[in-house]
Design a protein around this motif. Structure first.
Motif, mmCIF file in Angstrom:
data_model
loop_
_atom_site.group_PDB
_atom_site.id
_atom_site.type_symbol
_atom_site.label_atom_id
_atom_site.label_comp_id
_atom_site.label_asym_id
_atom_site.label_seq_id
_atom_site.Cartn_x
_atom_site.Cartn_y
_atom_site.Cartn_z
ATOM 1 N N SER A 12 5.324 -15.066 52.648
ATOM 2 C CA SER A 12 4.015 -14.623 51.191
ATOM 3 C C SER A 12 2.998 -15.665 52.033
ATOM 4 C CB SER A 12 4.653 -16.024 50.511
ATOM 5 O OG SER A 12 3.928 -15.778 49.676
ATOM 6 N N VAL A 72 4.735 -19.037 42.203
ATOM 7 C CA VAL A 72 3.794 -18.207 41.983
ATOM 8 C C VAL A 72 3.161 -18.363 41.333
ATOM 9 C CG1 VAL A 72 5.288 -16.329 43.475
ATOM 10 C CG2 VAL A 72 4.928 -16.185 40.917
ATOM 11 N N TYR A 103 11.534 -14.686 42.687
ATOM 12 C CA TYR A 103 11.069 -14.044 44.048
ATOM 13 C C TYR A 103 11.075 -13.554 44.674
ATOM 14 C CZ TYR A 103 8.032 -16.187 47.056
ATOM 15 O OH TYR A 103 7.320 -16.711 48.458
#
Length: 247
Positions: A12, A72, A103
């Motif tokens: 990420s 997020v 996630y």
């Protein structure tokens, strides 16, 4: 490869500030919304807009908005209303593990597909009280996986990318029947278009950063329409120098 939690976080970070990074919250939001729709369908006995009066226990009655804080960011969800009774899924309560499990599902889609292990973890986090079957959860995860694959496989001839940066890191994941933790190379190509926006052009997972691995990855970008960029290898990194992509 089944990503560990730390591996998902590192991936990420690699995509932070790019179109792919911006897409992650939207895919997670879609996952939550699909789970909401699945649970209320199980509760009412009918899918959205489905006519089956003999099986219905109640009817939908619009939506109410709820802001859900996740890892997020804050996501806006539409919670279904019912004509009789109330509806609020227990898995949206604080301290539930659904946020983390969903996630993990989304991030794993970026590295080659969602594993059964991650689907099982999401089913467990939802709990039996949700009424959502494992097959329905699997179907929802497949939809998220297809959305990520469509993004990563999209044509690249929609814009010119004068600058393309290639980055690689080793992420921890689980492989094999024993789900042994291993470290595998993940390479990411990030293009910067004429307006200065950063786009993730492709992601690949391999056993090493060998030249053949890189050439295969770069060749796939060219096949999807990347042009106007030549990559030269300099000490410990690849960087842009203008020209055309290697075959």
């Amino acid at each position: 490869m089944t990503l560990t939690h730390s591996g998902a976080s590192e991936l990420s970070q690699l995509m932070e500030g790019t179109t792919a990074g911006a897409l992650i919250p939207e895919i997670v939001r879609r996952g939550f919304q699909d789970l909401l729709e699945a649970e209320v369908s199980a509760l009412t006995g009918a899918q959205l807009h489905e006519r089956c009066p003999d099986q219905r226990s109640t009817h939908r009655n619009g939506y109410r908005e709820r802001l859900l804080t996740t890892q997020v960011g804050d996501l806006s969800l539409a919670i279904p209303r019912l004509r009789q009774g109330s509806f609020f899924p227990s898995w949206l309560e604080p301290r539930r593990r659904v946020d983390k499990a969903l996630y993990a599902v989304v991030m794993e889609a970026y590295t080659g597909g969602i594993s059964t292990r991650k689907v099982d973890a999401l089913v467990e986090a939802l709990g039996g009280a949700s009424g959502i079957s494992k097959s329905e959860v699997s179907r929802i995860c497949q939809g998220l996986d297809e959305q990520v694959k469509a993004f990563l496989g999209r044509p690249l001839d929609h814009a010119r990318f004068p600058y393309v940066y290639l980055d690689a890191t080793y992420l921890h994941g689980r492989l094999g029947r024993n789900m042994q933790v291993v470290s595998r190379a993940v390479v990411v190509a990030i293009g910067i278009n004429a307006l200065g926006y950063r786009e993730v052009l492709g992601i690949a997972v391999g056993d090493s950063e060998a030249e053949g691995f890189w050439r295969q990855f770069l060749g796939s970008l060219k096949e999807r329409g990347l042009d106007g960029t030549r990559l030269e290898r300099r000490p410990s990194k690849w960087c842009n120098s203008g020209g055309s992509a290697p075959a």
